[in-house]
Enzyme design. Sequence first.
Site, PDB file in Angstrom:
ATOM      1  N   LYS A  35       0.840  -1.189   0.000  1.00 50.52           N
ATOM      2  CA  LYS A  35       0.000   0.000   0.000  1.00 50.52           C
ATOM      3  C   LYS A  35       0.880   1.246   0.000  1.00 50.52           C
ATOM      4  O   LYS A  35       1.785   1.384   0.829  1.00 50.52           O
ATOM      5  CB  LYS A  35      -0.909   0.012   1.228  1.00 50.52           C
ATOM      6  CG  LYS A  35      -1.883   1.197   1.217  1.00 50.52           C
ATOM      7  CD  LYS A  35      -2.904   1.087   2.330  1.00 50.52           C
ATOM      8  CE  LYS A  35      -2.387   1.556   3.654  1.00 50.52           C
ATOM      9  NZ  LYS A  35      -2.202   3.009   3.759  1.00 50.52           N
ATOM     10  N   ASP A  62      -3.571   4.404  -1.684  1.00 50.80           N
ATOM     11  CA  ASP A  62      -4.489   4.851  -0.634  1.00 50.80           C
ATOM     12  C   ASP A  62      -4.395   6.362  -0.478  1.00 50.80           C
ATOM     13  O   ASP A  62      -3.636   6.865   0.342  1.00 50.80           O
ATOM     14  CB  ASP A  62      -4.102   4.106   0.664  1.00 50.80           C
ATOM     15  CG  ASP A  62      -4.684   4.735   1.915  1.00 50.80           C
ATOM     16  OD1 ASP A  62      -5.754   5.346   1.837  1.00 50.80           O
ATOM     17  OD2 ASP A  62      -4.043   4.584   2.979  1.00 50.80           O
ATOM     18  N   LYS A  64      -7.404   8.187  -0.418  1.00 47.89           N
ATOM     19  CA  LYS A  64      -8.683   8.550   0.232  1.00 47.89           C
ATOM     20  C   LYS A  64      -9.317   9.794  -0.376  1.00 47.89           C
ATOM     21  O   LYS A  64      -9.504  10.814   0.302  1.00 47.89           O
ATOM     22  CB  LYS A  64      -8.470   8.764   1.728  1.00 47.89           C
ATOM     23  CG  LYS A  64      -8.004   7.524   2.479  1.00 47.89           C
ATOM     24  CD  LYS A  64      -7.980   7.762   3.977  1.00 47.89           C
ATOM     25  CE  LYS A  64      -7.554   6.551   4.764  1.00 47.89           C
ATOM     26  NZ  LYS A  64      -6.146   6.139   4.541  1.00 47.89           N
ATOM     27  N   ASP A  67     -13.938  14.641  -2.548  1.00 53.79           N
ATOM     28  CA  ASP A  67     -14.064  15.941  -3.210  1.00 53.79           C
ATOM     29  C   ASP A  67     -15.320  15.878  -4.067  1.00 53.79           C
ATOM     30  O   ASP A  67     -16.058  14.895  -4.001  1.00 53.79           O
ATOM     31  CB  ASP A  67     -12.790  16.215  -4.047  1.00 53.79           C
ATOM     32  CG  ASP A  67     -12.496  17.704  -4.200  1.00 53.79           C
ATOM     33  OD1 ASP A  67     -13.443  18.482  -4.428  1.00 53.79           O
ATOM     34  OD2 ASP A  67     -11.318  18.103  -4.102  1.00 53.79           O
ATOM     35  N   THR A 126     -10.230   3.575  11.365  1.00 48.36           N
ATOM     36  CA  THR A 126      -9.969   2.643  12.475  1.00 48.36           C
ATOM     37  C   THR A 126      -9.378   3.336  13.711  1.00 48.36           C
ATOM     38  O   THR A 126      -9.290   2.727  14.775  1.00 48.36           O
ATOM     39  CB  THR A 126      -9.003   1.538  12.022  1.00 48.36           C
ATOM     40  OG1 THR A 126      -7.830   2.171  11.480  1.00 48.36           O
ATOM     41  CG2 THR A 126      -9.620   0.654  10.962  1.00 48.36           C
ATOM     42  N   ARG A 218       2.954  -0.698  10.749  1.00 49.26           N
ATOM     43  CA  ARG A 218       4.000  -0.716  11.782  1.00 49.26           C
ATOM     44  C   ARG A 218       4.298  -2.068  12.407  1.00 49.26           C
ATOM     45  O   ARG A 218       5.475  -2.330  12.707  1.00 49.26           O
ATOM     46  CB  ARG A 218       3.662   0.345  12.851  1.00 49.26           C
ATOM     47  CG  ARG A 218       3.839   1.769  12.327  1.00 49.26           C
ATOM     48  CD  ARG A 218       3.101   2.780  13.162  1.00 49.26           C
ATOM     49  NE  ARG A 218       1.657   2.648  13.004  1.00 49.26           N
ATOM     50  CZ  ARG A 218       0.759   3.427  13.608  1.00 49.26           C
ATOM     51  NH1 ARG A 218       1.167   4.387  14.415  1.00 49.26           N
ATOM     52  NH2 ARG A 218      -0.531   3.250  13.401  1.00 49.26           N
TER      53      ARG A 218
HETATM   54  O1  LIG Z   1      -7.374   3.392   4.119  1.00 53.25           O
HETATM   55  C1  LIG Z   1      -6.541   2.867   4.885  1.00 53.25           C
HETATM   56  O2  LIG Z   1      -5.689   2.108   4.448  1.00 53.25           O
HETATM   57  C2  LIG Z   1      -6.713   3.060   6.337  1.00 53.25           C
HETATM   58  C3  LIG Z   1      -8.013   3.276   6.778  1.00 53.25           C
HETATM   59  C4  LIG Z   1      -8.299   3.255   8.151  1.00 53.25           C
HETATM   60  O3  LIG Z   1      -9.450   3.386   8.573  1.00 53.25           O
HETATM   61  N1  LIG Z   1      -7.268   3.054   9.023  1.00 53.25           N
HETATM   62  C5  LIG Z   1      -5.963   2.886   8.612  1.00 53.25           C
HETATM   63  O4  LIG Z   1      -5.091   2.675   9.466  1.00 53.25           O
HETATM   64  N2  LIG Z   1      -5.667   2.939   7.269  1.00 53.25           N
HETATM   65  C6  LIG Z   1      -4.255   2.813   6.824  1.00 53.25           C
HETATM   66  O5  LIG Z   1      -3.760   1.524   7.195  1.00 53.25           O
HETATM   67  C7  LIG Z   1      -2.405   1.597   7.651  1.00 53.25           C
HETATM   68  C8  LIG Z   1      -2.333   1.040   9.048  1.00 53.25           C
HETATM   69  O6  LIG Z   1      -1.020   1.096   9.496  1.00 53.25           O
HETATM   70  P1  LIG Z   1      -0.546   0.504  10.899  1.00 53.25           P
HETATM   71  O7  LIG Z   1      -1.446   1.099  11.959  1.00 53.25           O
HETATM   72  O8  LIG Z   1       0.862   0.971  11.007  1.00 53.25           O
HETATM   73  O9  LIG Z   1      -0.704  -0.990  10.803  1.00 53.25           O
HETATM   74  C9  LIG Z   1      -1.992   3.050   7.531  1.00 53.25           C
HETATM   75  O10 LIG Z   1      -1.255   3.191   6.327  1.00 53.25           O
HETATM   76  C10 LIG Z   1      -3.282   3.832   7.449  1.00 53.25           C
HETATM   77  O11 LIG Z   1      -3.157   4.965   6.626  1.00 53.25           O
END
Ligand SMILES: O=C(O)c1cc(=O)[nH]c(=O)n1[C@@H]1O[C@H](COP(=O)(O)O)[C@@H](O)[C@H]1O
Length: 240
Positions: A35, A62, A64, A67, A126, A218
């Site tokens: 991603k 990603d 998002k 607009d 999330t 992470r």
């Molecule tokens: O669209 C996303 O990927 C995304 C949506 C969401 O609701 N929460 C979310 O954490 N993400 C993405 O998912 C990844 C989660 O990363 P970690 O929390 O490091 O595992 C990040 O790159 C966020 O930008």
Amino acid sequence: MDTFKNPLLIALDVNTTEEAEALVERLAPYAGGFKVGMQLYNSAGPEVLHRLKARQAPVFVDLKFHDIPNTVAGAARVLTRYGAAILNVHAAGGGEMMRAAVEATRDEAARASIKPPLVVAVTVLTSIGQEVFNNQIGLPGSIEERVVAWALLAKEAGLDGVVASPREVAALRKNCGKDFVIITPGIRPAGAAAGDQKRTMTPGEAVRLGATFLVVGRPVTAASDPVAAAMGILAEIEAT
Ligand SMILES: O=C(O)c1cc(=O)[nH]c(=O)n1[C@@H]1O[C@H](COP(=O)(O)O)[C@@H](O)[C@H]1O
């Protein structure tokens, strides 16, 4: 979805193409795809997408989008031309905006004789908990109800699926059917730090409940041994 060899999508939240390529080099055997989000894209530019494509890695871009329909459609065309395997828009942008994104990707892919990307809607991030959802964002009801309602709106608009937390997967599967794509970030292997994520689950639980793809950043990329961390998550997925 034949381009993804497994459900694990690794989030490359780094600043440079070199760092991203180094992670891809090490993790490609264990990842279904990668991603590229707003940190890497805004820092390295679209060139990073071309470099990852040359490595045959399916890429979820990603950014998002949220607009007006015409602007989102134009941006979705750009990512389609770049060969994104998945792209996302915010469900809060409404049905017309989501439909404009899907139609633009399909039209652009047909012109270029390529496969269109999966288009998915981001529902409730999330990192948001119930209290913040009601009192800061100001939306009523439970997060799960809103996620399902937005997912049904996305499905009606022709989208392939949604991004949601693993906590909503069971309700989404029940309401949106078996073919609906459910992408879940907020994945935390047992014992991993939650960080800013509020609605989390382990990889095994998310897959058991019916998630299509897991986005993990992470817990792999910041691990002392990213390869071992990715292997552990993949083993947990495969054991379900
Ligand atoms: O669209 C996303 O990927 C995304 C949506 C969401 O609701 N929460 C979310 O954490 N993400 C993405 O998912 C990844 C989660 O990363 P970690 O929390 O490091 O595992 C990040 O790159 C966020 O930008």
